[in-house]
Structure formats: C-alpha cells, structure tokens
Motif scaffolding. Structure first.
Motif, PDB file in Angstrom:
ATOM      1  N   ARG A 172      55.963  34.783  -4.303  1.00 22.03           N
ATOM      2  CA  ARG A 172      57.262  34.700  -3.618  1.00 22.03           C
ATOM      3  C   ARG A 172      57.528  33.271  -3.133  1.00 22.03           C
ATOM      4  NH1 ARG A 172      59.603  39.630  -1.836  1.00 22.03           N
ATOM      5  NH2 ARG A 172      58.353  41.445  -2.385  1.00 22.03           N
ATOM      6  N   TYR A 173      56.481  32.627  -2.661  1.00 18.86           N
ATOM      7  CA  TYR A 173      56.635  31.247  -2.190  1.00 18.86           C
ATOM      8  C   TYR A 173      57.062  30.343  -3.356  1.00 18.86           C
ATOM      9  CZ  TYR A 173      55.081  26.545  -1.017  1.00 18.86           C
ATOM     10  OH  TYR A 173      55.029  25.186  -0.849  1.00 18.86           O
ATOM     11  N   LYS A 202      55.547  33.921 -12.764  1.00 22.46           N
ATOM     12  CA  LYS A 202      55.171  35.199 -13.374  1.00 22.46           C
ATOM     13  C   LYS A 202      54.012  35.729 -12.546  1.00 22.46           C
ATOM     14  CE  LYS A 202      54.177  36.527 -18.197  1.00 22.46           C
ATOM     15  NZ  LYS A 202      55.460  37.152 -18.459  1.00 22.46           N
ATOM     16  N   PHE A 203      54.032  37.000 -12.259  1.00 28.99           N
ATOM     17  CA  PHE A 203      53.004  37.575 -11.389  1.00 28.99           C
ATOM     18  C   PHE A 203      52.508  38.880 -12.019  1.00 28.99           C
ATOM     19  CE2 PHE A 203      52.699  40.083  -7.103  1.00 28.99           C
ATOM     20  CZ  PHE A 203      51.327  40.184  -7.245  1.00 28.99           C
ATOM     21  N   SER A 204      51.244  38.856 -12.429  1.00 29.10           N
ATOM     22  CA  SER A 204      50.762  40.055 -13.114  1.00 29.10           C
ATOM     23  C   SER A 204      49.687  40.777 -12.311  1.00 29.10           C
ATOM     24  CB  SER A 204      50.220  39.701 -14.492  1.00 29.10           C
ATOM     25  OG  SER A 204      48.948  39.129 -14.392  1.00 29.10           O
ATOM     26  N   THR A 205      49.718  42.085 -12.462  1.00 29.04           N
ATOM     27  CA  THR A 205      48.674  42.940 -11.912  1.00 29.04           C
ATOM     28  C   THR A 205      48.539  44.115 -12.879  1.00 29.04           C
ATOM     29  OG1 THR A 205      47.900  44.056  -9.901  1.00 29.04           O
ATOM     30  CG2 THR A 205      50.218  44.346 -10.435  1.00 29.04           C
ATOM     31  N   ILE A 260      55.013  44.721  -3.508  1.00 29.92           N
ATOM     32  CA  ILE A 260      54.289  43.789  -4.384  1.00 29.92           C
ATOM     33  C   ILE A 260      55.202  43.546  -5.583  1.00 29.92           C
ATOM     34  CG2 ILE A 260      52.189  43.424  -5.748  1.00 29.92           C
ATOM     35  CD1 ILE A 260      51.695  43.682  -2.683  1.00 29.92           C
ATOM     36  N   SER A 261      55.750  42.328  -5.646  1.00 33.23           N
ATOM     37  CA  SER A 261      56.843  42.090  -6.591  1.00 33.23           C
ATOM     38  C   SER A 261      56.328  41.581  -7.937  1.00 33.23           C
ATOM     39  CB  SER A 261      57.816  41.085  -5.983  1.00 33.23           C
ATOM     40  OG  SER A 261      57.098  39.910  -5.608  1.00 33.23           O
ATOM     41  N   TYR A 262      55.393  42.326  -8.530  1.00 32.42           N
ATOM     42  CA  TYR A 262      54.835  41.893  -9.817  1.00 32.42           C
ATOM     43  C   TYR A 262      55.926  41.852 -10.883  1.00 32.42           C
ATOM     44  CZ  TYR A 262      54.744  46.962 -10.675  1.00 32.42           C
ATOM     45  OH  TYR A 262      55.106  48.288 -10.813  1.00 32.42           O
ATOM     46  N   THR A 263      55.732  40.931 -11.820  1.00 33.81           N
ATOM     47  CA  THR A 263      56.673  40.880 -12.948  1.00 33.81           C
ATOM     48  C   THR A 263      56.080  41.595 -14.160  1.00 33.81           C
ATOM     49  OG1 THR A 263      55.725  38.769 -13.655  1.00 33.81           O
ATOM     50  CG2 THR A 263      57.675  38.659 -12.235  1.00 33.81           C
ATOM     51  N   ASP A 264      54.757  41.718 -14.183  1.00 35.84           N
ATOM     52  CA  ASP A 264      54.087  42.359 -15.322  1.00 35.84           C
ATOM     53  C   ASP A 264      53.010  43.300 -14.797  1.00 35.84           C
ATOM     54  OD1 ASP A 264      54.936  39.485 -16.184  1.00 35.84           O
ATOM     55  OD2 ASP A 264      54.655  40.562 -18.072  1.00 35.84           O
ATOM     56  N   TYR A 265      53.011  44.500 -15.308  1.00 33.60           N
ATOM     57  CA  TYR A 265      51.963  45.456 -14.936  1.00 33.60           C
ATOM     58  C   TYR A 265      51.230  45.819 -16.225  1.00 33.60           C
ATOM     59  CZ  TYR A 265      49.683  49.294 -12.490  1.00 33.60           C
ATOM     60  OH  TYR A 265      48.745  50.121 -11.905  1.00 33.60           O
ATOM     61  N   ILE A 266      49.983  45.398 -16.309  1.00 35.47           N
ATOM     62  CA  ILE A 266      49.261  45.604 -17.576  1.00 35.47           C
ATOM     63  C   ILE A 266      48.183  46.664 -17.408  1.00 35.47           C
ATOM     64  CG2 ILE A 266      47.729  43.616 -17.080  1.00 35.47           C
ATOM     65  CD1 ILE A 266      47.690  43.301 -20.229  1.00 35.47           C
TER      66      ILE A 266
END
Ligand code: MSP
Length: 625
Positions: free
Chosen positions: A111-112, A121-124, A164-170
């Motif tokens: 977010r920062y 890009k934020f993946s979890t 939790i503002s993930y962009t990708d959930y793998i």
C-alpha cells in the motif's frame, strides 16, 4: 514528480560554469534523509552547496527563486515496478495470527508503494503439495484438491476480512504454476544441475525439510517414546532412504557468498543476513529435489520421470516466478521482487531459492525481509500446546484495523513478540481511540467548529515574534510534523512499521498537547483577534490530522479513510505526493482552506472495555460507528 515538501532557497548566486549550464551557490536549509532535487542535481547534505541547476535556458524566466524538492524517497519513474510477496501458506491447518502477520506486513509495504506511485504487485496464496498435506487430506477422508480448496478459501476469507489487498493469489495446484515448475526443472536439468542419486538421512515432514545429524536431537513424544526432533523447529524427524533426484547445491556456496557480499542489504534485518553468512561458512551438501511417487503422489511429477514427484519446497518457491509471469515474460516483475518471510523459513529462501535461481540463470530476489514470531505465553503457537490465536476471531473482536494496528505497532522484525488480549486493548484504546480519535473529535466538533469547514490560517498570528501568538513548542510541533513523512516513509520502506506508527503516535500526542495548551474553547468568538486565532489553531490541527491520515493509510486503511473523509480530503488527494503539510505557513495556497468538512460519521475508533478478569475477554466487541 513527488514532492511532499519543497524548500525555496533564497540568496543564491548563479554561476555560469560551463557554456550551457548554471550552477547555484546556495545554502541548503536542512539535511534530508533521502535526497534533495534541484533541477538535475541531487544532494543529501545541508549547508553550503554548489548545485548544478540545469540548462541555462530552463532558468531564464525565473532567476530569483530556486525551488528544491525534498524527496521522502527516490521518485519512481513511470516504469518503476515493485513486487512484494508473502510466503504461500500450508493448507494442513486453518490460518493463525502468525500467518496474518506475514500478510499484513507485506500488505503495508504494498500500500505504501502504491501511494508513492509505484506499480506494485502483491502476491500471496497457498502451498498445497507435499506429504504433510497429502496425509492431512487422507485423515480428513477428502480428495486432496477438495481439501486444499477448502482451506485455501479460509485463507482468502481471512485476507478479505483483514483488507489484505493482494493482486495475485496463487495456489500451487493451479495448472499455470505446474507449467512454471516443469519449465524451471527442465532448465536446471538441461544445465546439468540435477542428477539421479539417492538420499539417506533425516527428514521432517512438518517442515518438509532435510536435516543433517547435527540438526537433530533426542526427545520423548507425548507417550514417552524415544524420538528424534529437529533442533530448530522441534518437529519430529524420520530416517529416510530413497532413490531420487539431487540438485548440485554444493556448487553454489561461493556464488551465494558472492551475491550476499555484493548485496549487504539483500537479507534484512542484519542479524538474519549474518546468520546466512554463517551457514555458508560450511560446505553445502547437494539437495534431494524429488520424492518417490509411491510415497508422494500429491505434487508435480518430475518432467520425463513420472515415478518421481518434485520436492515440495522447489515446487513452492517457484510460485514467486509464476506470479511474475514465468515461463513467459517475467523479467519486469522478477527484477523487482521482494520476499517477506518468517525466520523459520530463512534457509529455504536465502540458500535454496537463490541457488536454484542462479542455477537457472535468473537473478536472486532483491531483498528477503525476515520477521520473527508471535508467541503466546512465551511459547511458539502450536495446536498441541493449544495456544493458537485465531485471527478471524480477533479481527471480529478488535476490528480489522484494530488487529492490523496492533500487529504492526507491536511486531518487531528482530525479536519474537508475545500476544495477549490485554496488550491489544491497551494499545488500541490509548493510541487509536483516545489519542487520534479524541483529537479528530475535538477539532471537528460543531461546538468548536460550527461552520464545519477547514478554517483559514493566519500566518501573522502564527509567526514567531511580535504579533504572533504561537509558542516555541508550537514551532517544534510544526517541525516534527513536517519531518514526519520522511521518517515514516523510511520506516515503512525498511519494514519497521512499528517505528513508523510510533512516530505518528508521538506527533498525535504533541498535537493534543498543542490543542490543550491553547484551549481554543476558551477563546472569545466575538473578538476578531481571538476568532482568527481559533481558526488558525484549528487549521493547524486539521493539517496535522490530514498528515496522520495520509501516513496511516498503509497500516489502517479503513480508519485512515474515515479520518480523511471527515476532513473532506478527496480520493485524488491522498497520495504520498499530496503530503504537503501546512502550505499556508510557507506562503503557499492550501486547497483545503474554506472547504466543507466531510459528514460526521461518529467516533473514529470505539474504545474497548477493559478486560474482564474472570474470563479475560473484553465485555463487548468493537463496533465502528
Ligand atoms: N509453505 C511454507 C512457505 C513456502 S513459501 C515458498 C510455509 N508455510 S507456513 O504456513 O508454515 O508459514 C507461512 C508463514 O507464516 C511463514 O512466513 C512463517 O514464518 C509464518 N508464521 C508461522 N508461524 C508464525 C508465528 N507464530 N509468528 C509469525 N509468523 C509465523 O512455511
């Protein structure tokens, strides 16, 4: 270009040094943690400077004012990418507080970065293959994929609940990921780094990890039977003997040392970097990277040898590449990859993973950000000890932002932190409900602000010296809030959210002191001077609050949004570049002055009742107005 704060340097002289360029002899008023930009020139230093201010033609129209931008962080170009990952979570059990902590830490940084203007890009996701999951599915009497989907959905729900503002959930069971693993394996094999061999040694199924004899100790299980356990994790280990594929890890000790020595910031905090350097002082044994299919069916088959299954850690680590686009175009994201991990999985991320990547001809991640663990009653959370903290229950009780704030405010990357409900109540009541919420309430209450507007600021009244009513403490408050964005940015960047929140909290305290000191409620609104001073006091306090709201967005997005809405700060006015604190004090226009405040939607953060000592639970749950 982001410019949270600008200095205007006066009394400089322009020196034509080269035929086409100007240099300015000037005095930079204060040191900057990051850099100052003057035309094409950057500097960190205060004091007398000779700055290249660029092409002569660019300054011809404006020779008397030199504007210096104080950058809180390096400005990203339009092309700058940032890729942040959490570990992917095992689906053998429901999510616990430690898992959420990894996710909140990464979310805060993502977010920062977005607020700074990066493409982030934020993946979890979930780690679904391996013996541990295969057995958990068997015990539940479920098909492994159905079992994994069920638990994976629980993680997703928790993440939605906790913003939790993930962009990708793998999920490692995704076909697209399997394609990535197959390609990665084939590349390593084609380079001669994988060979057929056999492994004999200790294996911990819980950690899915191979251990040397020195990493194993004797212990007794719950029924008093002699067993061997991992020294590190305390999990039971078993002797394993199998024909499988080996990776030439031994060839990577020197390349890994070279990578780390050339990148001292690659593993943070420093103590974990030192741990890895220490591990690399000893020879690395080759690593078994497959299991016999007869033992492990739930996983990716080895390309070209269906009798073997790819080792779950090799499979899992490739998730980061899959999200970056691998095996298709991936360089843009991969070159800006940063991993957030817990300290228990450092060896896999700081030794195995970079070795695999170097072997495959790919760069190691930019940074590996390590955090320590949450304990309860001083003990590591575990189902058998019965001290697992359920994040779904806690975020229901303390609110999404309440739990996020607590984790980020109290979690210290370097050392373990102990969780208890009493601490949560204390921190949230003191800092969010009383201090921040109280300040907003005071400064926007109709009794003090009947017009419900951002009141005007009077520079003469606030000036130091004759005619001014501000004190030296007030000037110190302004200095502290002006410096705050750079301080907070640096701490967010370094994954020290606790320091960022501590800095904000300390400024909130100073602002409450400012309001208390001047007691605006005692001023006489019938008196012109008092009325203008009242407006000025409120303007300063609202500017402080606006700054805190902007800075808190990465940590507590809902609370920050409520605060900014109340102040009438629009969605387009919330980026890091909008952090221009109290522009009126610097002779600049303030876009908020005179603007109507947003609707009053009740308390910012409701106080929680103290713990009931009988059941050690709060008497009522948090409710947001
Ligand atoms: N599946 C592997 C990671 C593979 S990444 C390619 C794994 N999963 S895990 O579910 O066991 O842990 C996921 C994350 O949660 C890790 O970062 C771990 O450190 C973190 N935590 C697990 N327990 C924790 C605490 N008690 N406290 C803080 N974080 C801890 O490992």
């Amino acid at each position: 270009m982001r410019n949270p704060c600008r200095f205007i340097i006066r009394n400089y002289s322009v020196v034509p040094r080269l035929p086409t360029r100007l240099f300015a002899q000037c005095h930079v008023p204060q040191a900057c943690p990051q850099r100052l930009d003057v035309g094409h020139m950057s500097t960190h230093q205060a004091g007398p400077q000779m700055l290249d201010v660029g092409r002569m033609s660019a300054y011809q129209g404006n020779p008397h004012r030199l504007v210096v931008r104080h950058m809180s962080t390096p400005a990203p170009s339009d092309e700058e990418h940032f890729f942040i990952t959490t570990p992917i979570f095992y689906v053998n059990a429901s999510p616990h507080l430690g898992h959420l902590y990894s996710a909140v830490t990464a979310d805060c940084l993502h977010r920062y970065k977005l607020l700074q203007g990066f493409k982030s890009k934020f993946s979890t996701g979930t780690d679904e293959h391996g013996l541990k999951i295969q057995q958990a599915a068997e015990s539940a009497g479920k098909d492994p994929l159905i079992f994994c989907t069920d638990v994976s959905e629980r993680f997703k729900r928790l993440f939605v609940q906790c913003n939790i503002s993930y962009t990708d959930y793998i999920r490692t069971s995704d076909p697209v990921h399997r394609r990535g693993v197959e390609r990665f394996w084939t590349v390593l094999q084609d380079k001669g780094l994988i060979y057929k061999g056999s492994y004999e040694g200790w294996y911990s199924m819980q950690d899915e990890s191979f251990l040397t004899p020195s990493q194993v100790v004797d212990a007794l299980d719950s029924s008093g039977k002699d067993i061997k356990i991992s020294l590190d994790s305390g999990h039971k280990v078993e002797w394993m003997k199998e024909d499988n594929y080996m990776f030439r890890l031994s060839a990577f000790r020197r390349p890994l040392l070279a990578w780390l020595r050339g990148n001292p910031g690659a593993i943070r905090p420093e103590r974990f970097y030192q741990d890895v350097l220490q591990w690399l002082q000893e020879e690395l044994p080759d690593l078994s990277v497959s299991r016999q299919r007869s033992r492990l069916q739930w996983g990716v088959p080895v390309p070209g040898d269906p009798q073997q299954t790819v080792y779950v850690w090799l499979d899992a680590l490739v998730n980061y590449l899959t999200v970056a686009g691998y095996p298709d175009a991936h360089a843009q994201w991969w070159s800006s990859a940063h991993h957030v991990i817990g300290k228990d999985i450092l060896k896999f991320h700081a030794i195995y993973w970079p070795a695999f990547l170097l072997g495959a001809g790919l760069p190691p991640p930019r940074t590996i950000c390590v955090h320590s663990h949450w304990t309860v009653g001083g003990k590591k959370m575990s189902k058998s000890v019965g001290n697992v903290v359920d994040p779904v229950e806690k975020s229901g009780r303390f609110g999404t932002d309440g739990l996020r704030y607590f984790l980020l405010r109290q979690g210290v990357p370097d050392s373990d932190c102990d969780y208890n409900d009493g601490k949560v109540l204390k921190v949230l009541n003191a800092e969010l409900a009383d201090s921040l919420g109280g300040l907003l309430n005071r400064c926007t209450a109709p009794a003090l602000n009947p017009a419900q507007r951002y009141p005007p600021f009077c520079p003469e009244l606030f000036a130091a010296g004759s005619g001014g009513r501000a004190t030296a403490d007030d000037q110190r408050l302004l200095e502290a809030v002006r410096a705050l964005p750079a301080v907070v940015g640096r701490h967010y960047e370094g994954l020290h959210a606790y320091k960022a929140l501590e800095a904000v909290s300390s400024c909130v305290r100073l602002t409450n002191g400012f309001v208390q000191r001047h007691a605006p409620w005692k001023l006489d609104r019938g008196d012109e001077g008092d009325r203008r001073w009242l407006d000025t006091l409120l303007h300063v306090a609202l500017e402080c609050l606006r700054t805190y709201g902007l800075l808190l967005q990465p940590a507590v997005p809902e609370t920050a949004d409520r605060l900014l809405c109340r102040l009438g700060v629009g969605p387009g006015e919330r980026s890091w570049r909008a952090l221009s604190f109290l522009p009126r004090a610097r002779g600049m226009a303030c876009p908020f002055e005179g603007r109507a405040l947003g609707a009053d939607c009740g308390v910012l953060f409701s106080r929680l009742e103290p713990l009931d000592t009988d059941d050690r639970k709060p008497k009522r749950t948090l409710k947001h107005a």
